[in-house]
Design a protein around this motif. Sequence first.
Motif, PDB file in Angstrom:
ATOM      1  N   ASP A 316      -2.849  -1.239   3.455  1.00 46.87           N
ATOM      2  CA  ASP A 316      -1.705  -1.823   4.060  1.00 46.87           C
ATOM      3  C   ASP A 316      -0.453  -1.090   4.023  1.00 46.87           C
ATOM      4  N   VAL A 317      -0.164  -0.354   2.858  1.00 49.29           N
ATOM      5  CA  VAL A 317       1.132   0.585   2.664  1.00 49.29           C
ATOM      6  C   VAL A 317       0.866   1.620   3.642  1.00 49.29           C
ATOM      7  N   ALA A 318      -0.309   2.198   3.746  1.00 53.91           N
ATOM      8  CA  ALA A 318      -0.538   3.351   4.721  1.00 53.91           C
ATOM      9  C   ALA A 318      -0.175   2.908   6.126  1.00 53.91           C
ATOM     10  N   ALA A 319      -0.866   1.841   6.637  1.00 56.53           N
ATOM     11  CA  ALA A 319      -0.552   1.495   7.753  1.00 56.53           C
ATOM     12  C   ALA A 319       0.971   0.963   8.125  1.00 56.53           C
ATOM     13  N   ALA A 320       1.691   0.685   7.032  1.00 55.51           N
ATOM     14  CA  ALA A 320       2.925   0.194   7.436  1.00 55.51           C
ATOM     15  C   ALA A 320       3.757   1.609   7.657  1.00 55.51           C
ATOM     16  N   LEU A 321       3.561   2.612   6.971  1.00 53.37           N
ATOM     17  CA  LEU A 321       4.319   3.801   7.014  1.00 53.37           C
ATOM     18  C   LEU A 321       3.834   4.711   8.273  1.00 53.37           C
ATOM     19  N   LEU A 383       7.332  -2.992   4.085  1.00 51.36           N
ATOM     20  CA  LEU A 383       6.829  -2.731   2.759  1.00 51.36           C
ATOM     21  C   LEU A 383       7.187  -3.778   1.471  1.00 51.36           C
ATOM     22  N   VAL A 384       7.860  -4.783   1.865  1.00 51.62           N
ATOM     23  CA  VAL A 384       8.406  -5.579   0.820  1.00 51.62           C
ATOM     24  C   VAL A 384       7.432  -5.886  -0.294  1.00 51.62           C
TER      25      VAL A 384
END
Length: 435
Positions: A316-321, A383-384
């Motif tokens: 999920d972090v990768a997708a957001a970045l 990223l919250v």
Amino acid sequence: MNIGDDLRGAVRGRVYTAGDGSFEVARRPWNLAVDQPVRAVVEAADADDVAALVRYARLNGLTIATQPSGHGASGNTGEVILLRTTRLDDLEIRPDERIARAGAGVTWGRVLRAAGPHGLTGLAGSSPVVTVTGYTLGGGLSWFGRMHGWASGSVRAFDVVDAAGARARVTSESDPDLFWALRGGGGDFAIVTAVEFDLHPAPRLYGGRMVWPVEEARAVLDAYREITERAPAELTAWYELLHFPGAAPLVAVDSAFLGEGGDAETLLRPLDKIAGRISDSRADLPVADLGTITAEPTDPGPGRSRAELLTGLTDDVAAALLERPIDPLLSVQLRHLGGALARPSGTPAGHLDEPFALYMFGVPGEDGGTAVGARQQEIANALVPYTTGRKPFTLLAPGERAANAFTPGTLARLRELKRARDPHGVFRSNFPVLG
Ligand SMILES: Cc1cc2nc3c(=O)[nH]c(=O)nc-3n(C[C@H](O)[C@H](O)[C@H](O)COP(=O)(O)OP(=O)(O)OC[C@H]3O[C@@H](n4cnc5c(N)ncnc54)[C@H](O)[C@@H]3O)c2cc1C
């Protein structure tokens, strides 16, 4: 008498006030995006001159903001006397004891050039032009932090001028409370005139930057995750999305390894299978060349940054970045933490549970930075669920507060110490603990 004449009578160093030809240049910080309204600028001649300035300020109810370079400028300088420590430039390396002693104007680049030939390094970060003192007072997040912890954890002693204008040498024995506060609590408690700190072995250093077109951003991130999951403390790798004006967007991995190049190449091997590499500057590096890994600008310029600490690097972090281009940001960087940084430090910087730091940087345009700030906010919002709200003190940005960097217990202790040691508010940090 005006303040300029008064100050010229009180100190031996150079004094600049409004109306002097060079005042506008003298008051400017390294980060040109920050405006600094000040009453006067004093370039102290030496440590005794700093003490004379503090006594003058105390007597006249004035406040001093110490700013050797202005890399960490926050604009919190209204009505202050801005103290430049540039001339406190003595540097001593004692290789047999593995100790360095640096005056408050000494930059990391000078320390690395002097220590490297002895097979030693200090705990420098990415820029060779920040001062050892300013960086260390904020904890100091080094390329070698995973191996050796915060830079402030390596300090043996500070030479200071206190809020009454008296000089003192502060160690863990002579004044444990002040020694603790100075090892990461910022510039609120005393003016440091010199710092003495441990150097660490670096007989071999290997590092550099590998670059691909941004189309490989996901593949590089996957390899980066694999590498950081099993990296030993000797290896630190940073993932970077880069978009320089007028150029195609890129993805890069920067690395520094305390050891033989062959071992580093083995650890970084997951990156070898990614096609289309544009460049690879990895090589055995003299310690003095640490700053060439990221090659950040060394001349003053405008910038707006924002840091966050990440609880992990999940899908999920990768997708957001990677959701969309970083534009108008110039860089979005992930710094691998962990190792010694995750262990108790006995300093205000504490320990970092978060395994990665995110650092977003852009140059404000004609809108004064609105677009850059909005893009940083957008990424931070996405990223919250994976950020803690805490930020390393040295990576705080204008508008943020010391409270963002410390645990509540640490902040309470720092505040108590500020009230006890500087009751009249002679010193003003860029990020005050009482602010
Ligand atoms: C290009 C760039 C790269 C960076 N890379 C890293 C990195 O890798 N790791 C990291 O941790 N940080 C990094 N930083 C942040 C940097 O460490 C902080 O901005 C730090 O505060 C800079 O110290 P300075 O003395 O050069 O800056 P200044 O802005 O001159 O000083 C910062 C503050 O330190 C205090 N201070 C400085 N000297 C004294 C003194 N003698 N006595 C009392 N207080 C003092 C003051 O409160 C002052 O406002 C980077 C910043 C930039 C711009």
